[in-house]
Design a protein around this motif. Structure first.
Motif, PDB file in Angstrom:
ATOM      1  N   GLY A   1      -2.847   4.321 -13.931  1.00  0.00           N
ATOM      2  CA  GLY A   1      -2.745   5.687 -13.438  1.00  0.00           C
ATOM      3  C   GLY A   1      -4.100   6.301 -13.147  1.00  0.00           C
ATOM      4  O   GLY A   1      -4.293   6.947 -12.110  1.00  0.00           O
ATOM      5  N   THR A   2      -5.075   6.103 -14.039  1.00  0.00           N
ATOM      6  CA  THR A   2      -6.397   6.696 -13.857  1.00  0.00           C
ATOM      7  C   THR A   2      -7.148   6.058 -12.695  1.00  0.00           C
ATOM      8  O   THR A   2      -7.804   6.750 -11.907  1.00  0.00           O
ATOM      9  CB  THR A   2      -7.218   6.577 -15.153  1.00  0.00           C
ATOM     10  OG1 THR A   2      -6.492   7.169 -16.239  1.00  0.00           O
ATOM     11  CG2 THR A   2      -8.563   7.267 -15.009  1.00  0.00           C
ATOM     12  N   LEU A   3      -7.060   4.738 -12.565  1.00  0.00           N
ATOM     13  CA  LEU A   3      -7.741   4.074 -11.454  1.00  0.00           C
ATOM     14  C   LEU A   3      -7.171   4.522 -10.103  1.00  0.00           C
ATOM     15  O   LEU A   3      -7.919   4.752  -9.147  1.00  0.00           O
ATOM     16  CB  LEU A   3      -7.632   2.555 -11.597  1.00  0.00           C
ATOM     17  CG  LEU A   3      -8.548   1.909 -12.641  1.00  0.00           C
ATOM     18  CD1 LEU A   3      -8.208   0.439 -12.830  1.00  0.00           C
ATOM     19  CD2 LEU A   3     -10.015   2.061 -12.240  1.00  0.00           C
ATOM     20  N   LEU A   4      -5.849   4.675 -10.030  1.00  0.00           N
ATOM     21  CA  LEU A   4      -5.238   5.136  -8.777  1.00  0.00           C
ATOM     22  C   LEU A   4      -5.547   6.607  -8.517  1.00  0.00           C
ATOM     23  O   LEU A   4      -5.625   7.040  -7.370  1.00  0.00           O
ATOM     24  CB  LEU A   4      -3.730   4.917  -8.818  1.00  0.00           C
ATOM     25  CG  LEU A   4      -3.262   3.466  -8.779  1.00  0.00           C
ATOM     26  CD1 LEU A   4      -1.742   3.390  -8.872  1.00  0.00           C
ATOM     27  CD2 LEU A   4      -3.733   2.769  -7.505  1.00  0.00           C
ATOM     28  N   GLN A   5      -5.716   7.365  -9.575  1.00  0.00           N
ATOM     29  CA  GLN A   5      -6.083   8.777  -9.438  1.00  0.00           C
ATOM     30  C   GLN A   5      -7.466   8.923  -8.792  1.00  0.00           C
ATOM     31  O   GLN A   5      -7.682   9.812  -7.968  1.00  0.00           O
ATOM     32  CB  GLN A   5      -6.075   9.434 -10.818  1.00  0.00           C
ATOM     33  CG  GLN A   5      -6.477  10.900 -10.841  1.00  0.00           C
ATOM     34  CD  GLN A   5      -6.658  11.408 -12.268  1.00  0.00           C
ATOM     35  OE1 GLN A   5      -7.287  10.726 -13.092  1.00  0.00           O
ATOM     36  NE2 GLN A   5      -6.096  12.567 -12.560  1.00  0.00           N
ATOM     37  N   LYS A   6      -8.372   8.025  -9.150  1.00  0.00           N
ATOM     38  CA  LYS A   6      -9.770   8.153  -8.720  1.00  0.00           C
ATOM     39  C   LYS A   6     -10.109   7.345  -7.471  1.00  0.00           C
ATOM     40  O   LYS A   6     -11.016   7.728  -6.714  1.00  0.00           O
ATOM     41  CB  LYS A   6     -10.698   7.695  -9.859  1.00  0.00           C
ATOM     42  CG  LYS A   6     -10.472   8.381 -11.184  1.00  0.00           C
ATOM     43  CD  LYS A   6     -10.772   9.864 -11.120  1.00  0.00           C
ATOM     44  CE  LYS A   6     -10.599  10.519 -12.494  1.00  0.00           C
ATOM     45  NZ  LYS A   6     -10.761  11.998 -12.431  1.00  0.00           N
ATOM     46  N   PRO A  60       0.811  -1.235   0.000  1.00  0.00           N
ATOM     47  CA  PRO A  60       0.000   0.000   0.000  1.00  0.00           C
ATOM     48  C   PRO A  60       0.836   1.274   0.000  1.00  0.00           C
ATOM     49  O   PRO A  60       0.366   2.318  -0.454  1.00  0.00           O
ATOM     50  CB  PRO A  60      -0.826  -0.126   1.285  1.00  0.00           C
ATOM     51  CG  PRO A  60      -0.101  -1.120   2.137  1.00  0.00           C
ATOM     52  CD  PRO A  60       0.557  -2.067   1.183  1.00  0.00           C
ATOM     53  N   ASP A  61       2.086   1.210   0.488  1.00  0.00           N
ATOM     54  CA  ASP A  61       2.936   2.401   0.466  1.00  0.00           C
ATOM     55  C   ASP A  61       3.242   2.820  -0.972  1.00  0.00           C
ATOM     56  O   ASP A  61       3.316   4.015  -1.285  1.00  0.00           O
ATOM     57  CB  ASP A  61       4.232   2.151   1.233  1.00  0.00           C
ATOM     58  CG  ASP A  61       4.994   0.928   0.733  1.00  0.00           C
ATOM     59  OD1 ASP A  61       4.342  -0.061   0.347  1.00  0.00           O
ATOM     60  OD2 ASP A  61       6.243   0.950   0.730  1.00  0.00           O
ATOM     61  N   VAL A  62       3.418   1.818  -1.861  1.00  0.00           N
ATOM     62  CA  VAL A  62       3.633   2.118  -3.285  1.00  0.00           C
ATOM     63  C   VAL A  62       2.377   2.755  -3.867  1.00  0.00           C
ATOM     64  O   VAL A  62       2.445   3.744  -4.609  1.00  0.00           O
ATOM     65  CB  VAL A  62       4.002   0.839  -4.067  1.00  0.00           C
ATOM     66  CG1 VAL A  62       4.060   1.116  -5.567  1.00  0.00           C
ATOM     67  CG2 VAL A  62       5.333   0.276  -3.574  1.00  0.00           C
ATOM     68  N   GLN A  63       1.221   2.192  -3.507  1.00  0.00           N
ATOM     69  CA  GLN A  63      -0.050   2.726  -4.011  1.00  0.00           C
ATOM     70  C   GLN A  63      -0.243   4.177  -3.575  1.00  0.00           C
ATOM     71  O   GLN A  63      -0.617   5.032  -4.397  1.00  0.00           O
ATOM     72  CB  GLN A  63      -1.219   1.866  -3.503  1.00  0.00           C
ATOM     73  CG  GLN A  63      -2.568   2.341  -4.017  1.00  0.00           C
ATOM     74  CD  GLN A  63      -3.742   1.548  -3.471  1.00  0.00           C
ATOM     75  OE1 GLN A  63      -4.892   2.005  -3.508  1.00  0.00           O
ATOM     76  NE2 GLN A  63      -3.496   0.353  -2.962  1.00  0.00           N
ATOM     77  N   GLU A  64       0.013   4.461  -2.309  1.00  0.00           N
ATOM     78  CA  GLU A  64      -0.188   5.820  -1.802  1.00  0.00           C
ATOM     79  C   GLU A  64       0.804   6.801  -2.434  1.00  0.00           C
ATOM     80  O   GLU A  64       0.447   7.941  -2.760  1.00  0.00           O
ATOM     81  CB  GLU A  64      -0.064   5.831  -0.279  1.00  0.00           C
ATOM     82  CG  GLU A  64      -1.200   5.119   0.438  1.00  0.00           C
ATOM     83  CD  GLU A  64      -2.573   5.672   0.092  1.00  0.00           C
ATOM     84  OE1 GLU A  64      -2.706   6.912  -0.049  1.00  0.00           O
ATOM     85  OE2 GLU A  64      -3.522   4.871  -0.055  1.00  0.00           O
ATOM     86  N   LEU A 105       1.734  11.263  -6.350  1.00  0.00           N
ATOM     87  CA  LEU A 105       2.462  11.760  -7.519  1.00  0.00           C
ATOM     88  C   LEU A 105       1.521  12.034  -8.689  1.00  0.00           C
ATOM     89  O   LEU A 105       1.697  13.006  -9.442  1.00  0.00           O
ATOM     90  CB  LEU A 105       3.538  10.752  -7.931  1.00  0.00           C
ATOM     91  CG  LEU A 105       4.734  10.626  -6.982  1.00  0.00           C
ATOM     92  CD1 LEU A 105       5.593   9.421  -7.373  1.00  0.00           C
ATOM     93  CD2 LEU A 105       5.581  11.914  -7.007  1.00  0.00           C
ATOM     94  N   ILE A 106       0.517  11.175  -8.854  1.00  0.00           N
ATOM     95  CA  ILE A 106      -0.454  11.357  -9.942  1.00  0.00           C
ATOM     96  C   ILE A 106      -1.249  12.638  -9.719  1.00  0.00           C
ATOM     97  O   ILE A 106      -1.460  13.432 -10.639  1.00  0.00           O
ATOM     98  CB  ILE A 106      -1.386  10.131 -10.044  1.00  0.00           C
ATOM     99  CG1 ILE A 106      -0.599   8.913 -10.542  1.00  0.00           C
ATOM    100  CG2 ILE A 106      -2.572  10.424 -10.971  1.00  0.00           C
ATOM    101  CD1 ILE A 106      -1.333   7.595 -10.393  1.00  0.00           C
ATOM    102  N   HIS A 107      -1.703  12.863  -8.477  1.00  0.00           N
ATOM    103  CA  HIS A 107      -2.456  14.085  -8.180  1.00  0.00           C
ATOM    104  C   HIS A 107      -1.580  15.322  -8.367  1.00  0.00           C
ATOM    105  O   HIS A 107      -2.039  16.357  -8.874  1.00  0.00           O
ATOM    106  CB  HIS A 107      -2.982  14.033  -6.748  1.00  0.00           C
ATOM    107  CG  HIS A 107      -4.136  13.099  -6.590  1.00  0.00           C
ATOM    108  ND1 HIS A 107      -4.671  12.746  -5.369  1.00  0.00           N
ATOM    109  CD2 HIS A 107      -4.869  12.409  -7.510  1.00  0.00           C
ATOM    110  CE1 HIS A 107      -5.668  11.905  -5.536  1.00  0.00           C
ATOM    111  NE2 HIS A 107      -5.812  11.679  -6.826  1.00  0.00           N
ATOM    112  N   LYS A 108      -0.320  15.210  -7.990  1.00  0.00           N
ATOM    113  CA  LYS A 108       0.598  16.341  -8.137  1.00  0.00           C
ATOM    114  C   LYS A 108       0.880  16.636  -9.606  1.00  0.00           C
ATOM    115  O   LYS A 108       1.001  17.809 -10.009  1.00  0.00           O
ATOM    116  CB  LYS A 108       1.901  16.034  -7.404  1.00  0.00           C
ATOM    117  CG  LYS A 108       2.920  17.164  -7.458  1.00  0.00           C
ATOM    118  CD  LYS A 108       4.186  16.795  -6.697  1.00  0.00           C
ATOM    119  CE  LYS A 108       5.224  17.908  -6.773  1.00  0.00           C
ATOM    120  NZ  LYS A 108       6.466  17.554  -6.040  1.00  0.00           N
ATOM    121  N   THR A 109       0.974  15.577 -10.409  1.00  0.00           N
ATOM    122  CA  THR A 109       1.351  15.729 -11.825  1.00  0.00           C
ATOM    123  C   THR A 109       0.165  16.039 -12.716  1.00  0.00           C
ATOM    124  O   THR A 109       0.228  16.937 -13.579  1.00  0.00           O
ATOM    125  CB  THR A 109       2.042  14.444 -12.326  1.00  0.00           C
ATOM    126  OG1 THR A 109       3.138  14.125 -11.471  1.00  0.00           O
ATOM    127  CG2 THR A 109       2.542  14.621 -13.758  1.00  0.00           C
TER     128      THR A 109
END
Length: 462
Positions: free
Chosen positions: A423-428, A287-291, A296-300
């Protein structure tokens, strides 16, 4: 000698005992096993033309016929040129919508479906089911120029042949080297079922081609799917009688088009869905990788911006994570059999002409000299020390798409899909394990290495 569920471990164990080049009998055939990155580069890059042949594969040829995957010679070169041009046009958006636009639209449909289920209180997600429609529709649009609604039972049923074929391919695998086993009792290892299945699928593809010819829809210049382009090419060759001048053009026919359609659907959907399943298993296991990725996705890209493959340089940690998933999952540990067209010397050993070559890709993905602590899931291994970009030197031994002249033609499509969808799934959303449910990370090989089916708890984060 080979573990039925983990033949990749058996082969790799033998390579450590016998060396990076050794041979063994598969039934009546002698197979040369090549291991390690240094020999892959020598054989499939330095002597790539010689080692890019394909051996005769009984089940595939007798049931499905020679399409592109197991074909050989000038026809294969011609088809790869044609496919390469088609994919480049799609990547650049020169013929209708670009690949990225198609992926974006299907990902948006996937997100809408997931959100609808969440609104109904359904907070457990089957990842493979979710991505199946997105990936399936991308392939359907590229190959056929049409799509189906996400969650459509019609689409699920029309694609049921993929699962049936996978199961039959696994059962008929021994017949590749012992074809007489098809006359064995107990249904001959599924051979006759495979022939029936192949006829059924081929007829389905031929019916689509026949419909296109009857309606002449393929002549509409606004249609730019692969099948349409192939049919136009066939007409052009016939009208100008080009096959007399160039025999390699014999690869263009309605029958060959049907085989190509089948191969691309099978390779493009099954392997991608399996990779996505492994990806989210690793993301809930770590989960640390996921978080970190989500931050990073939200920042980018922000919480609503499009996650695009063309902007991967902005977020190398996401690309590195995809690479690490592919390395650890290693869903195709042997690739497809190769053949050397001429006698060769490899690592001091004489490789007779027309030998069947098995690529022990597992050996490179698990090589501790290339990947320290190879059993550890560590995306940082593919980054430079400051984490600002992908370390190109770290990619030696990472061959999820193969290597050399027969490298997977769909590599660019797969990489775009994996980056964009993950990337999109982790973003949402945030993903976690269902409490008190055991998740199996053990690798077992069917036709490819797939995890057991599973579901995850999912929640909206933005």
């Amino acid at each position: 000698m080979l573990d039925k569920e983990k033949p990749f471990e058996s082969i790799d164990r033998l390579s450590k005992q016998l060396g990076d080049v050794f041979s063994m009998n598969f039934g009546n055939e002698r197979v040369v096993v090549i291991s390690r990155d240094r020999l892959f580069r020598e054989a499939f890059l330095k002597d790539g033309h010689n080692f890019s042949g394909r051996p005769s594969l009984f089940v595939h040829e007798s049931c499905w016929g020679k399409g592109h995957v197991i074909n050989d010679g000038p026809e294969t070169v011609e088809l790869r040129r044609f496919f390469g041009n088609f994919i480049r046009q799609k990547l650049q958006g020169k013929s209708g919508k670009s690949l990225q636009e198609i992926v974006d639209e299907e990902v948006e449909q996937m997100i809408q479906r997931v959100d609808t289920n969440l609104a109904k209180g359904e907070n457990q997600l089957d990842i493979e089911d979710a991505v199946f429609y997105a990936i399936g529709n991308v392939m359907t649009r590229l190959i056929l120029g049409r799509s189906c609604p996400h969650g459509s039972e019609e689409f699920r049923q029309s694609a049921a042949w993929l699962k049936t074929t996978t199961e039959l391919m696994e059962r008929t695998a021994p017949l590749t080297f012992l074809p007489w086993l098809r006359y064995f009792p107990f249904k001959g290892f599924g051979y006759w079922e495979m022939k029936k299945q192949a006829r059924k699928v081929n007829q389905m593809m031929m019916d689509d081609i026949k419909m296109r010819r009857q309606t002449k829809e393929y002549l509409d210049q606004s249609n730019n799917d692969l099948t349409t382009n192939l049919l136009r090419k066939i007409d052009e060759i016939k009208q100008n009688d080009l096959q007399k001048k160039d025999p390699s053009l014999k690869c263009y026919s309605d029958e060959m088009t049907a085989r190509i359609m089948t191969e691309m659907f099978f390779a493009g959907i099954q392997t991608e869905c399996g990779t996505f399943s492994w990806a989210f298993l690793y993301l809930v296991e770590f989960p640390d990788v996921q978080e970190r990725l989500r931050g990073l996705i939200h920042k980018t890209f922000g919480q609503d911006g499009k996650v695009h493959w063309s902007e991967r340089q902005k977020i190398p940690y996401l690309e590195a994570t995809v690479m690490e998933v592919q390395r650890c999952a290693n869903i195709a540990p042997f690739g497809i059999f190769h053949r050397n067209r001429q006698e060769a010397i490899l690592d001091g050993y004489q490789i007779p002409k027309d030998s069947i070559i098995l690529m022990n890709i597992w050996s490179t993905m698990r090589d501790f000299q290339l990947f320290p602590e190879p059993e550890k899931f560590n995306p940082e291994r593919f980054l430079t020390k400051d984490g600002s970009e992908i370390d190109k030197d770290s990619l030696h031994g990472l061959y999820p798409y193969g290597i050399g002249p027969r490298i997977c033609l769909g590599e660019s499509i797969a990489r775009c899909e994996l980056f964009t969808v993950i990337g999109t799934l982790l973003q949402k959303y945030r993903f976690r394990k269902i409490p008190n449910v055991e998740y199996n990370m053990e690798r077992k090989m069917q036709l490819i290495i797939q995890p057991d089916p599973y579901k995850l708890v999912i929640e909206r984060v933005c």
